[in-house]
Design a protein around this motif. Sequence first.
Motif, PDB file in Angstrom:
ATOM      1  N   GLY A  66      70.224 126.680  60.133  1.00 36.92           N
ATOM      2  CA  GLY A  66      70.812 126.008  58.977  1.00 36.92           C
ATOM      3  C   GLY A  66      70.054 124.771  58.561  1.00 36.92           C
ATOM      4  O   GLY A  66      70.548 123.986  57.765  1.00 36.92           O
ATOM      5  N   TYR A  67      68.873 124.564  59.109  1.00 37.43           N
ATOM      6  CA  TYR A  67      67.931 123.473  58.783  1.00 37.43           C
ATOM      7  C   TYR A  67      68.590 122.114  58.571  1.00 37.43           C
ATOM      8  O   TYR A  67      68.587 121.558  57.502  1.00 37.43           O
ATOM      9  N   ALA A  68      69.085 121.542  59.672  1.00 38.14           N
ATOM     10  CA  ALA A  68      69.602 120.170  59.592  1.00 38.14           C
ATOM     11  C   ALA A  68      68.477 119.222  59.170  1.00 38.14           C
ATOM     12  O   ALA A  68      68.623 118.450  58.223  1.00 38.14           O
ATOM     13  N   ILE A  69      67.354 119.248  59.898  1.00 36.41           N
ATOM     14  CA  ILE A  69      66.139 118.434  59.665  1.00 36.41           C
ATOM     15  C   ILE A  69      66.452 116.971  59.332  1.00 36.41           C
ATOM     16  O   ILE A  69      65.633 116.287  58.709  1.00 36.41           O
ATOM     17  N   ASN A  70      67.596 116.491  59.743  1.00 35.48           N
ATOM     18  CA  ASN A  70      68.049 115.138  59.437  1.00 35.48           C
ATOM     19  C   ASN A  70      69.226 114.819  60.356  1.00 35.48           C
ATOM     20  O   ASN A  70      70.305 115.389  60.185  1.00 35.48           O
ATOM     21  N   PRO A  71      69.045 113.942  61.351  1.00 39.43           N
ATOM     22  CA  PRO A  71      70.144 113.658  62.288  1.00 39.43           C
ATOM     23  C   PRO A  71      71.422 113.164  61.618  1.00 39.43           C
ATOM     24  O   PRO A  71      72.522 113.558  62.011  1.00 39.43           O
ATOM     25  N   ALA A  72      71.301 112.286  60.622  1.00 33.63           N
ATOM     26  CA  ALA A  72      72.489 111.752  59.954  1.00 33.63           C
ATOM     27  C   ALA A  72      73.194 112.836  59.150  1.00 33.63           C
ATOM     28  O   ALA A  72      74.430 112.848  59.069  1.00 33.63           O
ATOM     29  N   ARG A  73      72.423 113.742  58.543  1.00 35.98           N
ATOM     30  CA  ARG A  73      73.015 114.810  57.752  1.00 35.98           C
ATOM     31  C   ARG A  73      73.937 115.694  58.594  1.00 35.98           C
ATOM     32  O   ARG A  73      74.927 116.228  58.103  1.00 35.98           O
ATOM     33  N   ASP A  74      73.621 115.853  59.883  1.00 35.77           N
ATOM     34  CA  ASP A  74      74.465 116.674  60.742  1.00 35.77           C
ATOM     35  C   ASP A  74      75.523 115.852  61.466  1.00 35.77           C
ATOM     36  O   ASP A  74      76.690 116.228  61.500  1.00 35.77           O
ATOM     37  N   LEU A  75      75.132 114.719  62.036  1.00 36.89           N
ATOM     38  CA  LEU A  75      76.068 113.937  62.856  1.00 36.89           C
ATOM     39  C   LEU A  75      77.179 113.313  62.019  1.00 36.89           C
ATOM     40  O   LEU A  75      78.349 113.356  62.406  1.00 36.89           O
ATOM     41  N   GLY A  76      76.837 112.723  60.862  1.00 36.94           N
ATOM     42  CA  GLY A  76      77.862 112.100  60.030  1.00 36.94           C
ATOM     43  C   GLY A  76      78.943 113.078  59.603  1.00 36.94           C
ATOM     44  O   GLY A  76      80.135 112.831  59.808  1.00 36.94           O
ATOM     45  N   PRO A  77      78.577 114.228  59.023  1.00 36.32           N
ATOM     46  CA  PRO A  77      79.588 115.215  58.665  1.00 36.32           C
ATOM     47  C   PRO A  77      80.326 115.794  59.868  1.00 36.32           C
ATOM     48  O   PRO A  77      81.515 116.114  59.766  1.00 36.32           O
ATOM     49  N   ARG A  78      79.667 115.902  61.011  1.00 37.58           N
ATOM     50  CA  ARG A  78      80.352 116.407  62.201  1.00 37.58           C
ATOM     51  C   ARG A  78      81.451 115.433  62.638  1.00 37.58           C
ATOM     52  O   ARG A  78      82.548 115.832  63.045  1.00 37.58           O
ATOM     53  N   ILE A  79      81.152 114.133  62.553  1.00 39.61           N
ATOM     54  CA  ILE A  79      82.166 113.117  62.847  1.00 39.61           C
ATOM     55  C   ILE A  79      83.317 113.220  61.853  1.00 39.61           C
ATOM     56  O   ILE A  79      84.493 113.141  62.227  1.00 39.61           O
ATOM     57  N   ALA A  80      82.984 113.408  60.573  1.00 42.15           N
ATOM     58  CA  ALA A  80      84.034 113.546  59.554  1.00 42.15           C
ATOM     59  C   ALA A  80      84.899 114.771  59.833  1.00 42.15           C
ATOM     60  O   ALA A  80      86.130 114.712  59.733  1.00 42.15           O
ATOM     61  N   HIS A  81      84.269 115.877  60.180  1.00 39.10           N
ATOM     62  CA  HIS A  81      85.031 117.096  60.512  1.00 39.10           C
ATOM     63  C   HIS A  81      85.972 116.841  61.673  1.00 39.10           C
ATOM     64  O   HIS A  81      87.121 117.298  61.687  1.00 39.10           O
ATOM     65  N   PHE A  82      85.506 116.101  62.663  1.00 35.07           N
ATOM     66  CA  PHE A  82      86.327 115.782  63.833  1.00 35.07           C
ATOM     67  C   PHE A  82      87.528 114.918  63.467  1.00 35.07           C
ATOM     68  O   PHE A  82      88.639 115.111  63.987  1.00 35.07           O
TER      69      PHE A  82
END
Length: 235
Positions: free
Chosen positions: A182-198
Motif C-alpha cells: 500500500g506504499y506508505a513511503i512516509n512514516p507520518a502518513r501511516d502512524l498519524g492515521p493509525r493513531i486516529a483509527h485507534f
Amino acid sequence: MSPFLAEFLGTALLIILGNGVVANVLLTKSKGQNGGWIVITFGWAMAVFVGVYTVGSVSGAHLSPAVTLALAVAGKFPWADVPMYFLAQLLGAITGSVSMWVAYKQHFDQTADADLKMAVFCTSPAIRNPFYNLLTEIIGTFVLILGVFYIAKPGVGLGALDALPVALLVLAIGLSLGGPTGYAINPARDLGPRIAHFLLPIPNKRNSDWGYAWVPIMGPFIGAALAALLYMQLQ
C-alpha cells in the motif's frame, strides 16, 4: 506562516485528500465505491500536489519525516529543526485523518467490514511477511527520495519543487510498487492515521494492527537514508 504551521497544514491536506480517496473507493454507499486502484493512486498523487504547492514556499513542503531525514543526512536541512518538523507532520497527519473521518462518518457507520475501515486510515500488507514488507517500503521510499533529490534545484529543499513532478513521482510509485504494502513511503502518513483509527469512536472497528506499524515507519526511514547517502556519493 511559520514552518511548523506550514508542515502541519500541508501534511493535514495531504492526508485529508489521500485518505479521503481511499474512503471514497472503499466505504459503503460512497459515490466512488469500487473505483479501484487507479483512482486511489491518482487521488494520492493529487493530494501530494496540493500539499506541496500550498506550503512549499514556506517550509519546503517536506510533509514526511522520511523527506526531512533525507535532506538532513544530505546536509540540505539543519538537524536542529528535524524534531520540530517530525512533530508538525505527525500532528498534521492525525488532524487530517480526523477531518476525513468527519466527512465520511455516515459511510463508516454503514460499512460492515472492519478491515476496510482500517484500510482507509493506514496501510497493511497484501501478503504479510515482515521481511519482504520492510524491503518493499525501503525500495519505494528509496525511489521517492532519489527522485526528489533530482527534481529539486541544487542547494535547496522541496520548496524548489514544482508540485506536479513530485506528484507524478508518487503516482508512478503507487502504480508500480504500491501493490505489496500500500506504499506508505512516509512514516507520518501511516502512524498519524493509525493513531486516529485507534482513538476515534468508529463503530465495530478492529484493532489498529500495531504489530505491523513499525514496518511503514522503519522502511521509509531506511530507504530515505540510503537514497540520501547514494545521492551524496553521486555528486
